[in-house]
Design a protein around this motif. Structure first.
Motif, PDB file in Angstrom:
ATOM      1  N   ARG A 251      -6.657  -2.487  -2.652  1.00 42.78           N
ATOM      2  CA  ARG A 251      -6.662  -1.367  -2.230  1.00 42.78           C
ATOM      3  C   ARG A 251      -7.564  -1.149  -1.356  1.00 42.78           C
ATOM      4  O   ARG A 251      -7.439  -0.258  -0.444  1.00 42.78           O
ATOM      5  CB  ARG A 251      -6.276  -0.308  -3.625  1.00 42.78           C
ATOM      6  CG  ARG A 251      -6.052   0.842  -2.985  1.00 42.78           C
ATOM      7  CD  ARG A 251      -5.433   1.895  -4.233  1.00 42.78           C
ATOM      8  NE  ARG A 251      -5.433   3.438  -3.900  1.00 42.78           N
ATOM      9  CZ  ARG A 251      -4.251   3.706  -3.497  1.00 42.78           C
ATOM     10  NH1 ARG A 251      -2.969   2.881  -3.263  1.00 42.78           N
ATOM     11  NH2 ARG A 251      -3.714   4.977  -2.952  1.00 42.78           N
TER      12      ARG A 251
ATOM     13  N   LEU B  71       0.751  -1.107   0.199  1.00 41.86           N
ATOM     14  CA  LEU B  71       0.002  -0.018  -0.011  1.00 41.86           C
ATOM     15  C   LEU B  71       0.758   1.158   0.003  1.00 41.86           C
ATOM     16  O   LEU B  71       0.625   2.421  -0.652  1.00 41.86           O
ATOM     17  CB  LEU B  71      -0.901  -0.048   1.300  1.00 41.86           C
ATOM     18  CG  LEU B  71      -1.886   1.312   1.361  1.00 41.86           C
ATOM     19  CD1 LEU B  71      -2.816   1.336   0.234  1.00 41.86           C
ATOM     20  CD2 LEU B  71      -2.581   0.908   2.509  1.00 41.86           C
TER      21      LEU B  71
ATOM     22  N   LEU C 266      -1.012  -1.671  -5.197  1.00 38.00           N
ATOM     23  CA  LEU C 266      -2.464  -2.489  -4.669  1.00 38.00           C
ATOM     24  C   LEU C 266      -3.308  -1.657  -5.668  1.00 38.00           C
ATOM     25  O   LEU C 266      -3.332  -0.414  -5.890  1.00 38.00           O
ATOM     26  CB  LEU C 266      -2.849  -2.326  -3.406  1.00 38.00           C
ATOM     27  CG  LEU C 266      -1.898  -2.993  -2.494  1.00 38.00           C
ATOM     28  CD1 LEU C 266      -2.479  -2.960  -1.108  1.00 38.00           C
ATOM     29  CD2 LEU C 266      -1.926  -4.505  -2.875  1.00 38.00           C
ATOM     30  N   GLU C 267      -4.222  -2.536  -6.336  1.00 43.58           N
ATOM     31  CA  GLU C 267      -5.586  -1.981  -6.807  1.00 43.58           C
ATOM     32  C   GLU C 267      -6.835  -2.463  -6.769  1.00 43.58           C
ATOM     33  O   GLU C 267      -6.759  -3.466  -6.190  1.00 43.58           O
ATOM     34  CB  GLU C 267      -5.150  -2.078  -8.698  1.00 43.58           C
ATOM     35  CG  GLU C 267      -3.671  -1.218  -9.089  1.00 43.58           C
ATOM     36  CD  GLU C 267      -3.501  -1.560 -10.673  1.00 43.58           C
ATOM     37  OE1 GLU C 267      -2.748  -0.916 -11.179  1.00 43.58           O
ATOM     38  OE2 GLU C 267      -4.516  -2.321 -11.140  1.00 43.58           O
TER      39      GLU C 267
ATOM     40  N   THR D 160      -7.116  -0.004   2.360  1.00 40.13           N
ATOM     41  CA  THR D 160      -7.627   1.426   2.903  1.00 40.13           C
ATOM     42  C   THR D 160      -8.740   1.070   4.394  1.00 40.13           C
ATOM     43  O   THR D 160      -8.600   2.114   5.238  1.00 40.13           O
ATOM     44  CB  THR D 160      -8.321   1.839   1.827  1.00 40.13           C
ATOM     45  OG1 THR D 160      -7.394   2.222   0.994  1.00 40.13           O
ATOM     46  CG2 THR D 160      -8.646   3.593   2.262  1.00 40.13           C
TER      47      THR D 160
ATOM     48  N   GLY E  54       2.069   1.755  -3.515  1.00 44.69           N
ATOM     49  CA  GLY E  54       0.973   2.126  -4.391  1.00 44.69           C
ATOM     50  C   GLY E  54       1.085   1.344  -5.436  1.00 44.69           C
ATOM     51  O   GLY E  54       0.490   1.620  -6.762  1.00 44.69           O
TER      52      GLY E  54
END
Length: 250
Positions: free
Chosen positions: A32, A22, A27-28, A36, A25
């Motif tokens: 993600r 995370l 993760l999608e 979060t 950056g």
């Protein structure tokens, strides 16, 4: 740059790389979104993400940013020459077509960097040993006694300093000129030990040996006997006891 160790990743089955991914950056989608939600609900996970971001920010300083060359026009011209199709300028800005490629390259580099960080051995922190202070011996109390003589003279005050091993007596004349007044201590075992001869004038001060000091304690009896001139020759009282009293702390 400050040398900062990368954060330790908690977990029983292996390192939890989600916080690092995370922070990088990479993760999608649902991954993600799930990470979060963990940041909002798990304070420990949120701290791990912040630690990874701080650590990675230092590593990014090692490699300065280099702008990517604009090679897209050359690629399009090569394709047009091979296919024979005239070059058509796209309405979409060229910069917007380059970013997907750069994002893919960045993801590959981030995964490689994460693998290096996780495989690098982490030195165990040095735990400072607490300093143990040497025990300080408590000061020994001063012992005093009031020796009440059998004769019609005033009592003598005895003060014994346990630290220096010195015993002092106030002035008192108990023996004739051809006799000596000798001071004794009678500890718990009941056997008298000689401490010294008393002076006729100016009071008496005696410095005791370590072997005698161990017999002087609170509750021990001090006594004065009248002995031949120069004191008892037997190591025990031979004449009458003319004064006695018990030691007590002050």
């Amino acid at each position: 740059m400050t040398d900062s160790r990368h954060p330790e990743m908690p977990g029983d089955e292996g390192p939890d790389t989600t916080a690092a991914e995370l922070a990088l950056g990479v993760l999608e989608g649902e991954e993600r979104a799930s990470a979060t939600r963990r940041v909002l609900s798990e304070p420990g996970f949120a701290r791990a993400v912040d630690q990874w971001r701080d650590y990675l920010a230092q590593l990014f300083d090692l490699w300065p940013e280099i702008p990517a060359p604009d090679i897209l026009p050359r690629i399009e011209q090569s394709i047009d020459r091979v296919s024979g199709v005239p070059t058509v300028v796209s309405a979409q800005p060229r910069g917007s077509r380059i970013w997907p490629s750069l994002a893919a390259l960045s993801s590959v580099a981030a995964v490689g960097l994460l693998a290096i960080l996780l495989l690098r051995p982490v030195p165990l922190p040095t735990v400072p040993q607490p300093r143990v202070s040497a025990p300080v011996a408590a000061p020994q109390p001063t012992l005093v006694a009031s020796l009440e003589p059998d004769a019609k003279v005033g009592p003598m005050t005895v003060v014994y300093d346990q630290g220096s091993g010195t015993i002092r007596l106030t002035e008192s004349t108990l023996a004739r000129a051809d006799r000596s007044a000798e001071l004794w201590v009678i500890p718990a075992d009941g056997t008298p030990r000689p401490l010294g001869l008393l002076q006729d004038r100016g009071g008496t001060a005696l410095t005791l040996s370590p072997a005698v000091r161990r017999h002087l304690a609170a509750g021990a009896t001090l006594a004065v006997s009248i002995e031949p001139l120069g004191g008892s020759k037997t190591g025990l009282p031979t004449g009458p006891v003319v004064a006695k009293g018990a030691l007590a702390p002050v």
